[in-house]
Structures are given as C-alpha cells and as structure tokens.
Motif scaffolding. Sequence first.
Motif, PDB file in Angstrom:
ATOM      1  N   ALA A  73       0.287   3.041  -7.739  1.00  0.00           N
ATOM      2  CA  ALA A  73       0.244   4.182  -6.816  1.00  0.00           C
ATOM      3  C   ALA A  73      -1.158   4.277  -6.221  1.00  0.00           C
ATOM      4  O   ALA A  73      -2.140   3.920  -6.861  1.00  0.00           O
ATOM      5  N   ALA A  74      -1.225   4.741  -4.973  1.00  0.00           N
ATOM      6  CA  ALA A  74      -2.514   4.955  -4.302  1.00  0.00           C
ATOM      7  C   ALA A  74      -2.485   6.339  -3.671  1.00  0.00           C
ATOM      8  O   ALA A  74      -1.504   6.724  -3.041  1.00  0.00           O
ATOM      9  N   ALA A  75      -3.548   7.078  -3.857  1.00  0.00           N
ATOM     10  CA  ALA A  75      -3.615   8.459  -3.384  1.00  0.00           C
ATOM     11  C   ALA A  75      -3.923   8.538  -1.895  1.00  0.00           C
ATOM     12  O   ALA A  75      -4.407   7.589  -1.283  1.00  0.00           O
ATOM     13  N   ASN A  76      -3.635   9.693  -1.327  1.00  0.00           N
ATOM     14  CA  ASN A  76      -4.052  10.043   0.031  1.00  0.00           C
ATOM     15  C   ASN A  76      -5.119  11.120  -0.133  1.00  0.00           C
ATOM     16  O   ASN A  76      -4.813  12.194  -0.636  1.00  0.00           O
ATOM     17  N   PRO A  77      -6.370  10.858   0.206  1.00  0.00           N
ATOM     18  CA  PRO A  77      -6.925   9.634   0.772  1.00  0.00           C
ATOM     19  C   PRO A  77      -7.399   8.672  -0.314  1.00  0.00           C
ATOM     20  O   PRO A  77      -7.745   9.086  -1.408  1.00  0.00           O
ATOM     21  N   SER A  78      -7.433   7.389   0.022  1.00  0.00           N
ATOM     22  CA  SER A  78      -8.056   6.357  -0.806  1.00  0.00           C
ATOM     23  C   SER A  78      -8.312   5.145   0.080  1.00  0.00           C
ATOM     24  O   SER A  78      -7.568   4.892   1.025  1.00  0.00           O
ATOM     25  N   ALA A  79      -9.352   4.413  -0.220  1.00  0.00           N
ATOM     26  CA  ALA A  79      -9.787   3.298   0.630  1.00  0.00           C
ATOM     27  C   ALA A  79      -9.071   1.990   0.335  1.00  0.00           C
ATOM     28  O   ALA A  79      -8.960   1.126   1.204  1.00  0.00           O
ATOM     29  N   THR A  80      -8.569   1.821  -0.900  1.00  0.00           N
ATOM     30  CA  THR A  80      -7.919   0.568  -1.268  1.00  0.00           C
ATOM     31  C   THR A  80      -6.602   0.826  -1.974  1.00  0.00           C
ATOM     32  O   THR A  80      -6.365   1.907  -2.515  1.00  0.00           O
ATOM     33  N   GLY A  81      -5.771  -0.211  -1.962  1.00  0.00           N
ATOM     34  CA  GLY A  81      -4.498  -0.165  -2.665  1.00  0.00           C
ATOM     35  C   GLY A  81      -4.236  -1.512  -3.304  1.00  0.00           C
ATOM     36  O   GLY A  81      -4.696  -2.554  -2.811  1.00  0.00           O
ATOM     37  N   ARG A  82      -3.499  -1.513  -4.385  1.00  0.00           N
ATOM     38  CA  ARG A  82      -3.187  -2.759  -5.105  1.00  0.00           C
ATOM     39  C   ARG A  82      -1.892  -3.349  -4.539  1.00  0.00           C
ATOM     40  O   ARG A  82      -0.847  -2.701  -4.547  1.00  0.00           O
ATOM     41  N   VAL A  83      -1.988  -4.599  -4.066  1.00  0.00           N
ATOM     42  CA  VAL A  83      -0.885  -5.251  -3.354  1.00  0.00           C
ATOM     43  C   VAL A  83      -0.578  -6.604  -3.963  1.00  0.00           C
ATOM     44  O   VAL A  83      -1.488  -7.403  -4.202  1.00  0.00           O
ATOM     45  N   ARG A  84       0.711  -6.859  -4.187  1.00  0.00           N
ATOM     46  CA  ARG A  84       1.161  -8.214  -4.554  1.00  0.00           C
ATOM     47  C   ARG A  84       1.588  -8.877  -3.263  1.00  0.00           C
ATOM     48  O   ARG A  84       2.510  -8.415  -2.588  1.00  0.00           O
ATOM     49  N   LEU A  85       0.891  -9.957  -2.909  1.00  0.00           N
ATOM     50  CA  LEU A  85       1.243 -10.687  -1.694  1.00  0.00           C
ATOM     51  C   LEU A  85       2.487 -11.512  -1.935  1.00  0.00           C
ATOM     52  O   LEU A  85       2.624 -12.166  -2.959  1.00  0.00           O
ATOM     53  N   ASN A  86       3.396 -11.454  -0.990  1.00  0.00           N
ATOM     54  CA  ASN A  86       4.631 -12.242  -1.019  1.00  0.00           C
ATOM     55  C   ASN A  86       4.591 -13.209   0.144  1.00  0.00           C
ATOM     56  O   ASN A  86       5.025 -12.878   1.238  1.00  0.00           O
ATOM     57  N   SER A  87       4.086 -14.376  -0.075  1.00  0.00           N
ATOM     58  CA  SER A  87       3.984 -15.338   1.010  1.00  0.00           C
ATOM     59  C   SER A  87       5.294 -16.065   1.274  1.00  0.00           C
ATOM     60  O   SER A  87       5.366 -16.896   2.164  1.00  0.00           O
ATOM     61  N   ASP A  88       6.339 -15.731   0.548  1.00  0.00           N
ATOM     62  CA  ASP A  88       7.619 -16.436   0.682  1.00  0.00           C
ATOM     63  C   ASP A  88       8.634 -15.694   1.547  1.00  0.00           C
ATOM     64  O   ASP A  88       9.835 -15.905   1.414  1.00  0.00           O
ATOM     65  N   PHE A  89       8.201 -14.798   2.446  1.00  0.00           N
ATOM     66  CA  PHE A  89       9.152 -14.050   3.277  1.00  0.00           C
ATOM     67  C   PHE A  89       9.879 -14.952   4.214  1.00  0.00           C
ATOM     68  O   PHE A  89       9.428 -15.838   4.812  1.00  0.00           O
TER      69      PHE A  89
END
Length: 109
Positions: free
Chosen positions: A93-109
């Motif tokens: 979860a990422a709050a509003n406001p916050s500068a960064t978020g944790r993302v899992r990249l899915n390069s297989d779209f």
Amino acid sequence: MKNYVQPGKTLTLPAPTGGVIGGKFYKIGGIFGVAVYSANEGELFDLETGGVYDLDKTSAEAWTVGATIYATAAGVMTTTATSNTKVGVATAAAANPSATGRVRLNSDF
C-alpha cells in the motif's frame, strides 16, 4: 537449443537521449524496466525488466496491494490507465501523499 540467447530479464541496451540514472524507470520503445547503473546517451547499460522496485509515483494517489500500475511518459508510476503504459502491480500500500510506491514489473504483458 541453438537459437537460445539469454533469459531476457536483464537487457543490455544503448542509453536513450539524455542518458539514464541507475535505479530509475525507463521505457525504450516497447521495452521497460529499471536501469541497473547510470550511463550517458548512447552508452550501453543494463535494464532490469522484472522484479520489485520502489519507484517514483504520482504523490496524490493512494495505492492498494495488487493495484494495476501504469507508467507516464515521464516514467512516474500511476494507477491512471489513460495515455499510460501498463507496467505491473503494487506490492505494498502507498499513502496519499507519498513520493514512491513498491511495484512488481511485469515485462510479459
């Protein structure tokens, strides 16, 4: 297999106009990922196309775990699909406001 080249998670590419900064997200044509290290324009650099990263996000958004994440043309992560590129999912979860978020990249779209 004679035609196998590599697993493809890390790609060595020429840095785009303006170069790249290690740890930042980049989209080069249809390829996207995080630069492993900084490189000047035209120099070869490694781009990680999968994995989980803390990336710059649209500050005024709250994210939930599993939310679909898109990248703007400027490489900022957002939950807004319009005119943006689908790149992965939020893994925290990422709050509003916050500068960064944790993302899992899915390069297989």
